[in-house]
Design an enzyme around this catalytic site. Structure first.
Site, PDB file in Angstrom:
ATOM      1  CB  SER A 124      34.408  35.671  38.000  1.00 31.84           C
ATOM      2  OG  SER A 124      33.770  35.863  36.742  1.00 31.84           O
ATOM      3  CG  HIS A 145      36.798  36.218  42.190  1.00 33.31           C
ATOM      4  ND1 HIS A 145      37.347  35.087  41.626  1.00 33.31           N
ATOM      5  CD2 HIS A 145      35.458  36.120  41.955  1.00 33.31           C
ATOM      6  CE1 HIS A 145      36.399  34.355  41.087  1.00 33.31           C
ATOM      7  NE2 HIS A 145      35.241  34.956  41.277  1.00 33.31           N
ATOM      8  CD  GLU A 157      40.817  33.743  42.577  1.00 29.88           C
ATOM      9  OE1 GLU A 157      41.475  32.788  42.153  1.00 29.88           O
ATOM     10  OE2 GLU A 157      40.019  34.384  41.878  1.00 29.88           O
ATOM     11  CG  ASN A 195      36.850  31.543  37.345  1.00 28.43           C
ATOM     12  OD1 ASN A 195      36.275  30.527  37.726  1.00 28.43           O
ATOM     13  ND2 ASN A 195      36.315  32.734  37.503  1.00 28.43           N
TER      14      ASN A 195
END
Length: 500
Positions: A124, A145, A157, A195
């Protein structure tokens, strides 16, 4: 390299935890043979059984065709050792967020799989290039991801490392689509897209709390009612767990060399260090009852007599409509007694009173940037007459919920939305992804009502720029420095989603 659209594709998954199991489930339902391996004895078998139980339950509930469920279950298999990954066309590792562990997994896999097999990491936040650095065939390594829970969250992702080949990247995009996911191409940067971009929403709320502008429940309510966020920033942090969001926030901030836009607060760290992790521990930013319900009261009330007449500073049409809808009279001239209402942009009540030469004791500022049909947010300067404030609260509380806050440049909603939009603009400026993919990823990955660039356009890039410019000037904090992407588009009158 096998065509990812063809029959017979075999996917290996290292790690049978929640992420690995979720990836296995969507792969199997996408027609892909899956082999799961976990270093823990029996974990892979348990994962296969749990996936089979979930798919069977879906079929029994009529949410999935029974034959399709049985076919997907038949595609699942447990691998006893890493050597069993040999026939895999793609292997996705989903082990702990430890660089050394991930490198070791990839090193072992390189001695097992075919030279043209693709190796992907579900990390992540760790750089894919760093994971691939000690591998021999770095061109076949990329990031993939997924988001938890994988069967529900559609976003994936797909991250290119410095040496990832075009063919490998394209193959993983196709593989994600075959799993029923929506892939976005993302540059290999700390936190990747979601993130990284997801830092603005909670950290600005944390800054507002740090300044004692409002309590968590009030901040959450303003963002839900004012901009349609499904969850407020504090209930979201409590749901994901402080043990998850604080380390990610710290990592992204440190990786960006201390960029103040990404800064958290001591309260965030304190909850992490004291084990107040949110819902999972029964206490975080909120305390929870036995049923897991947060014990919080976001609304402001007043027993005062509602203000009968007010004076308006400026010609904000939303403010005028609000007052008229509330039943109050708008005076043609200041009588020196009635509340003075204003709707500043990016300013606090103090700065607005000084700039406009207003009586700060009678000034009550309302935020007209968010939707005001359900809730209004108001604030006063230090030393304001509490009777004046309470009379205004009572007036608006007759038809709407009211959140009364301490003096704050940009209120609550302006600050948070401007920071979300600004960070989205900065992601576009630095090329983390294409503008349309930034918005798509934030909507799918974080359930935002609009992507950050869409939010900038909804408010107007010029208004977002004005909010940030005033915030930076009043606070002296470069946290609020506007992105060049935003500044240029605001100056030209262009959409924030316009590509370079």
């Amino acid at each position: 390299m096998r065509d990812m659209k063809a029959d017979g594709v075999t996917l290996g998954i290292i790690g049978a935890g929640a992420m690995g199991s979720g990836i296995a489930q969507v792969a199997a339902t996408g027609g892909i043979r899956v082999l799961i391996h976990d270093a823990r004895a029996g974990a892979a078998e348990k994962a296969c059984a749990a996936i089979a139980a979930r798919l069977t339950k879906r079929a029994e509930a009529g949410k999935m065709d029974r034959a399709e469920a049985e076919a997907a279950i038949a595609r699942l298999g447990a691998a006893e050792g890493m050597a069993d990954m040999a026939p895999c066309d793609v292997v996705i590792e989903a082990v702990i967020e430890d660089l050394a562990v991930k490198r070791a997994v990839f090193a072992e896999l390189e001695g097992v799989v075919a030279p043209d097999a693709i190796l992907a990491s579900n990390t992540s936040s760790l750089p894919i290039g760093a994971i691939a650095a000690s591998s021999t065939h770095r061109g076949r390594i990329a990031g993939m991801h997924f988001f938890n829970p994988v069967p529900v969250m559609k976003l994936v992702e797909v991250i290119r490392a410095p040496e990832t080949t075009d063919d490998v990247h394209a193959a993983l995009m196709i593989l994600a689509e075959r799993m029923g996911r929506t892939p976005v191409a993302v540059r290999d940067t700390p936190g990747f897209l979601v993130n990284f971009g997801g830092r603005a929403y909670p950290t600005e709320a944390l800054a507002i709390l740090h300044e004692r502008v409002a309590e968590p429940a009030a901040i959450d309510a303003v963002m839900r009612d004012g901009f349609g966020f499904r969850m407020g920033p504090f209930e979201l942090m409590d749901l994901t767990g402080i043990d998850v969001n604080y380390p990610v926030t710290r990592f992204v901030h440190e990786s960006a060399f201390g960029d103040p836009r990404l800064r958290s607060t001591p309260a965030h760290r304190y909850l992490f260090e004291t084990g107040s992790l949110g819902r999972k521990s029964g206490r975080g930013f909120f305390a929870y009852d036995a049923d897991g319900k947060a014990l919080a009261h976001p609304d402001s009330g007043s027993t005062a007599e509602p203000a009968a007449a007010v004076v308006l500073d400026g010609d904000d049409p939303v403010l005028r409509d609000l007052v008229l809808a509330s039943g109050a009279t708008i005076l043609d001239a200041d009588d020196g007694v009635a509340p003075v209402l204003a709707a500043p942009l990016g300013e606090d009540a103090t700065a607005h009173a000084v700039r406009r030469g207003l009586d700060a004791r009678r000034l009550v500022c309302l935020d007209t940037v968010p939707d005001t049909s359900v809730r209004v947010t108001l604030m006063t300067a230090p030393g304001a007459d509490p009777a004046i404030r309470d009379s205004v609260i009572a007036r608006f509380a007759m038809a709407r919920k009211v959140t009364a806050i301490q003096d704050s440049p940009g209120f609550i909603a302006q600050r948070i939305v401007a920071m979300v939009a600004n960070l989205g603009c900065e992601m576009a400026q630095t090329g983390l992804a294409a503008p349309e993919d930034i918005d798509l990823a934030m909507r799918l990955g974080l359930n935002y009502p609009k992507g950050p660039l869409e939010l900038a356009d909804a408010l107007g890039p010029d208004r977002v720029l004005e909010i940030l410019t005033r915030l930076q000037a009043l606070t002296g904090d470069d946290r609020y420095r506007p992105s060049q992407w935003l500044r240029r588009r605001a100056a030209l009158g262009r959409s924030a989603r316009m590509a370079a």
